[in-house]
Write a protein that holds these residues in place. Structure first.
Motif, short mmCIF file in Angstrom:
data_model
loop_
_atom_site.label_atom_id
_atom_site.label_comp_id
_atom_site.label_asym_id
_atom_site.label_seq_id
_atom_site.Cartn_x
_atom_site.Cartn_y
_atom_site.Cartn_z
N PRO A 189 -77.13 -51.20 23.77
CA PRO A 189 -77.63 -51.98 22.63
C PRO A 189 -77.94 -51.06 21.45
O PRO A 189 -78.38 -49.93 21.64
N GLY A 190 -77.71 -51.53 20.23
CA GLY A 190 -78.09 -50.75 19.07
C GLY A 190 -76.98 -50.51 18.07
O GLY A 190 -77.22 -49.91 17.01
N ALA A 191 -75.75 -50.94 18.35
CA ALA A 191 -74.64 -50.67 17.44
C ALA A 191 -74.86 -51.33 16.07
O ALA A 191 -74.59 -50.72 15.02
N ALA A 192 -75.35 -52.56 16.07
CA ALA A 192 -75.57 -53.26 14.80
C ALA A 192 -76.63 -52.55 13.97
O ALA A 192 -76.49 -52.40 12.74
N ILE A 193 -77.72 -52.10 14.61
CA ILE A 193 -78.78 -51.37 13.90
C ILE A 193 -78.24 -50.07 13.33
O ILE A 193 -78.54 -49.69 12.19
N MET A 194 -77.41 -49.38 14.11
CA MET A 194 -76.85 -48.13 13.63
C MET A 194 -75.90 -48.34 12.46
O MET A 194 -75.79 -47.49 11.57
N THR A 195 -75.20 -49.48 12.44
CA THR A 195 -74.32 -49.77 11.30
C THR A 195 -75.14 -49.96 10.04
O THR A 195 -74.80 -49.43 8.97
N LEU A 196 -76.25 -50.70 10.16
CA LEU A 196 -77.15 -50.84 9.01
C LEU A 196 -77.74 -49.50 8.60
O LEU A 196 -77.88 -49.18 7.42
N ALA A 197 -78.08 -48.67 9.61
CA ALA A 197 -78.64 -47.35 9.33
C ALA A 197 -77.64 -46.47 8.61
O ALA A 197 -78.00 -45.65 7.74
N GLY A 198 -76.34 -46.62 8.95
CA GLY A 198 -75.31 -45.83 8.28
C GLY A 198 -75.31 -46.09 6.79
O GLY A 198 -75.18 -45.17 5.98
N GLY A 199 -75.46 -47.36 6.40
CA GLY A 199 -75.53 -47.67 4.99
C GLY A 199 -76.84 -47.21 4.37
O GLY A 199 -76.87 -46.72 3.24
N ALA A 200 -77.94 -47.37 5.12
CA ALA A 200 -79.25 -47.02 4.59
C ALA A 200 -79.38 -45.52 4.31
O ALA A 200 -79.98 -45.12 3.30
N PHE A 201 -78.80 -44.67 5.16
CA PHE A 201 -79.01 -43.23 5.05
C PHE A 201 -77.84 -42.46 4.44
O PHE A 201 -78.02 -41.37 3.93
N PHE A 202 -76.63 -43.05 4.48
CA PHE A 202 -75.47 -42.32 3.98
C PHE A 202 -74.79 -43.00 2.79
O PHE A 202 -73.88 -42.43 2.20
N GLY A 203 -75.21 -44.23 2.48
CA GLY A 203 -74.59 -44.93 1.37
C GLY A 203 -73.29 -45.60 1.79
O GLY A 203 -72.81 -45.46 2.91
#
Length: 731
Positions: A68-82
């Protein structure tokens, strides 16, 4: 399972255990990312390259192991890397992770499934070979199922890794962008005012609308792809054209007429199809005559004098034809014309997905168009290419009804439902029947105990059942018809007068010109249909024997509802055919009726179950009618009363089964059947008694012991010695 597979399973288990133990599931949450956003952001600014690589590695691990966590990591990718770096990192990592999960599933499970479910896997592979890339793209764009399930399921197919990776990357890219973009806006929330900013609202609007937009686009592309090269008519003659006037075709036409659609039914021969003219109706009429003969022959069971059965086979067959004639008006062109159906006598073949060429029986030819077309052309008996068989002019379930003289020595090929029903009926009417079955038992789709009971009755009624016999050659020797069978390495000679072939059925597809619209038949002769009964094109449907997988009249009628409704209203709403509760009955004596799983099927599917049995020799009504033989067997999950399957073997089995079928359809357990009042004495009481057997086996022993003590206490202290006679006073 090989040693290498066990090693891989151990490694995966260790990694998953470590991930959970280290609190990975708590780390990969939106709240945690927001709480540590500033600290993580500062570290990333100082170590961008390392951060991206680490992010990709963790994302690959999470995706590959379906954590579990792929969706959160996708959002995190945008939040931290643009948007740019986030999109690149997530799309690469998700593709690599999905491909690894795909390979793991293939390595661990495909060989096992191929051995155990070879036909299902072969069907999957055919579909993947034909439209696999588009199908995968559809699942990725419109995520009806979670992505980890898609990774695992596709790994069980024959799709190439390169195709899987490329299509997954391209199809996931739009959705990845939407999630990453939403993540960039989450990262910018610093005050409550930011929550209602235009950019953030737009991002979440995209997040919500994307599945709907993707579904529309996929549907549009699917239609463009399948209809490429065809010119759709500007207007149509009919809303629905139905090819075939059997059970499936009649129901399809009836439904269309009932909702006031313009519908035409095209039938080249007799309305009613096999069921009325050569199948259900005539066979059951013959079976009833056979049962009457058996009753007369064994009248001593009822306190009467048994009598030799004398009768004219011609009269019996005349009665069969009278029964057909009496039922025929229900399926007649006159009745359906009154309902609003245009009944056309002729043959139809495809010109396009919307157009048929109709060759009328009077010689005329015309072309008709419709928004939707239903193929319901039924099936016919299959005659195997055994040397010399055609020279015997074999009987089948189609031409048997033209007989005027009863065969003295009848050879029946096939131990399935049709062969067994007809073999038993004709034996009871006086033919000397030899039944040949290449398998090791009759009714191979039923459990062994069912087959054994039927075999015992057949042998008692004088049928010479030859199991493990394979017909190899037919000859005429000195004017006598002879069949030679292979049996355990020996050649067995079986003389006969006539042979009845009942080894299966083949779909009627000849003359339909299906190749014109790019439809190929399956190895068993049926046409490939989707879950909505469509046939390659969203407006072309098939139902009944021509579609399979069941060869039952009630299955054909069931499918016909879906074909007609989806054909008329499929642009607004599509219904998927439901086979979860499909009953069937074999009308031998004893009857064999089943719904749901058999024991053999439960074992093959690794379904945990327990068995409850009730013997019909205990049923008062069965005893009163001297039909006290057979049983009911119900499969339930261990400790639960949910019905997984039921089989009834005995008189009136088909009627008794209806109660179990209704219960399964509506999720009612055995306790509900037990709590229902059944009139006495009836055959259906047996269903209640079977439920009672389950209840007795699951009685709460601990509670019963406590109740026993309670009742003892309420009776008071027991007397040590019984009262003597002279101690009792009377007043």
């Amino acid at each position: 399972m090989t040693f290498k597979k066990w090693i891989l399973i151990a490694v995966i288990a260790a990694v998953v255990t470590g991930f959970v133990s280290a609190g990975g599931t708590e780390v990969l949450t939106l709240d945690n990312l927001k709480a540590n956003q500033q600290a993580i952001g500062q570290w990333i600014d100082q170590n961008l390259g390392l951060a991206v690589l680490g992010f990709v590695a963790v994302y690959v691990l999470v995706t590959a192991l379906s954590l579990p966590g792929a969706a959160i990591m996708t959002l995190a990718g945008g939040a931290f890397f643009g948007n740019l770096y986030g999109l690149a990192a997530v799309s690469v990592a998700s593709t690599i992770g999905a491909s690894l999960a795909f390979l793991v599933a293939r390595f661990l499970m495909r060989d096992t499934l191929r051995k155990r479910y070879s036909q299902t896997v072969a069907k999957m592979d055919r579909g993947i070979e034909k439209d696999g890339a588009f199908y995968l793209a559809t699942l990725r764009l419109v995520p009806v199922f979670p992505f980890f399930l898609i990774n695992l399921a596709m790994g069980l197919t024959a799709m190439k890794l390169r195709t899987y990776a490329l299509v997954s990357w391209a199809a996931m890219l739009p959705g990845t962008f939407v999630y990453v973009n939403a993540g960039t806006q989450l990262g910018q929330i610093e005050s409550t005012a930011d929550i209602v900013s235009a950019d953030l609202l737009l991002s979440f609007a995209l997040l919500g609308l994307f599945p709907l937009i993707a579904k529309f686009v996929v549907g549009f592309l699917r239609r463009r792809k399948v209809y490429a090269g065809w010119q759709k008519p500007a207007h149509f003659d009919y809303n629905l054209l139905v090819i075939g006037g059997g059970s499936a075709g009649l129901v399809s036409a009836y439904i269309a007429a009932a909702v006031k659609a313009k519908v035409a039914l095209i039938e080249r021969d007799k309305m009613g199809g096999d069921c009325l003219n050569t199948g259900c109706v005539p066979s059951k009429a013959l079976i009833r005559s056979a049962k009457a003969a058996d009753t007369l022959r064994h009248a001593n069971r009822y306190g009467l004098e048994s009598v030799p059965v004398k009768g004219s086979f011609k009269n019996i067959m005349n009665r069969v034809r009278e029964v057909i004639a009496k039922v025929e008006p229900h399926d007649s062109p006159e009745r359906y014309r009154k309902l609003g159906v245009d009944c056309i006598a002729g043959e139809a073949s495809f010109v396009s997905p919307w157009e048929l060429e109709v060759r009328h029986n009077d010689g005329r030819t015309e072309r008709l168009t419709a928004r939707s077309i239903v193929v319901a052309t039924g099936g016919k008996p299959a005659v195997p290419p055994i040397p010399g068989l055609k020279d015997m002019e074999p009987l089948t379930s189609d031409n048997l009804w033209q007989l005027e003289e009863q065969p003295e020595r009848l050879l029946v090929l096939g131990g399935g439902p049709i062969g067994s029903e007809l073999a038993h009926a004709l034996a009871r009417l006086g033919s000397k029947v030899t039944q040949v079955e290449m398998g090791d038992r009759l009714l191979a789709k039923e459990d062994t105990d069912v087959s054994e009971l039927v075999l015992k009755q057949f042998q008692a009624d004088g049928i010479d059942v030859r199991l493990k016999h394979s017909a190899a050659e037919f000859r005429i020797e000195e004017g006598e018809k002879v069949a030679y069978c292979e049996h355990e390495g020996e050649r067995v000679r079986l003389p006969f007068d006539q042979v009845l072939v009942a080894v299966g059925r083949a779909a009627n597809t000849a003359g339909l010109n299906l190749e014109r619209i790019g439809v190929d038949t399956l190895p068993n002769g049926t046409v490939p249909v989707e879950e909505d009964m469509s046939l390659r094109y969203p407006n072309v449907f098939a139902c009944g024997d021509v579609a399979g997988p069941y060869q039952f009249t009630h299955a054909a009628s069931h499918q016909a509802w879906y074909a007609a409704v989806n054909g008329l209203f499929g642009q607004f709403k599509r219904f998927r055919v439901d086979y979860r509760v499909m009953p069937w009955v074999t009308f031998t004596s004893p009857e064999v009726a089943r719904v749901g799983l058999s024991e053999a099927e439960a074992k093959a599917q690794d379904v945990a179950y327990e068995v409850t049995r009730y013997g019909l020799d205990d049923l008062d009504r069965a005893i009163a009618e001297s039909e006290d033989h057979g049983f009911i067997k119900v499969l339930t999950p261990p400790g639960k009363d949910k019905i997984l399957g039921a089989v009834v073997v005995g008189a009136h089995a088909g009627e008794i089964l209806a109660e179990f079928t209704l219960a399964m359809k509506h999720g009612l357990g055995l306790n509900k059947i037990l709590g229902t009042i059944h009139p006495y004495p009836t055959w259906n009481e047996s269903a209640k008694y079977a439920a009672g057997e389950w209840k007795r086996a699951h009685a709460p022993e601990g509670v019963l012991k406590l109740l026993e003590k309670l009742h003892g206490w309420r009776r008071g202290k027991e007397r040590r010695q019984p009262l003597k006679h002279n101690d009792v006073t009377t007043g």
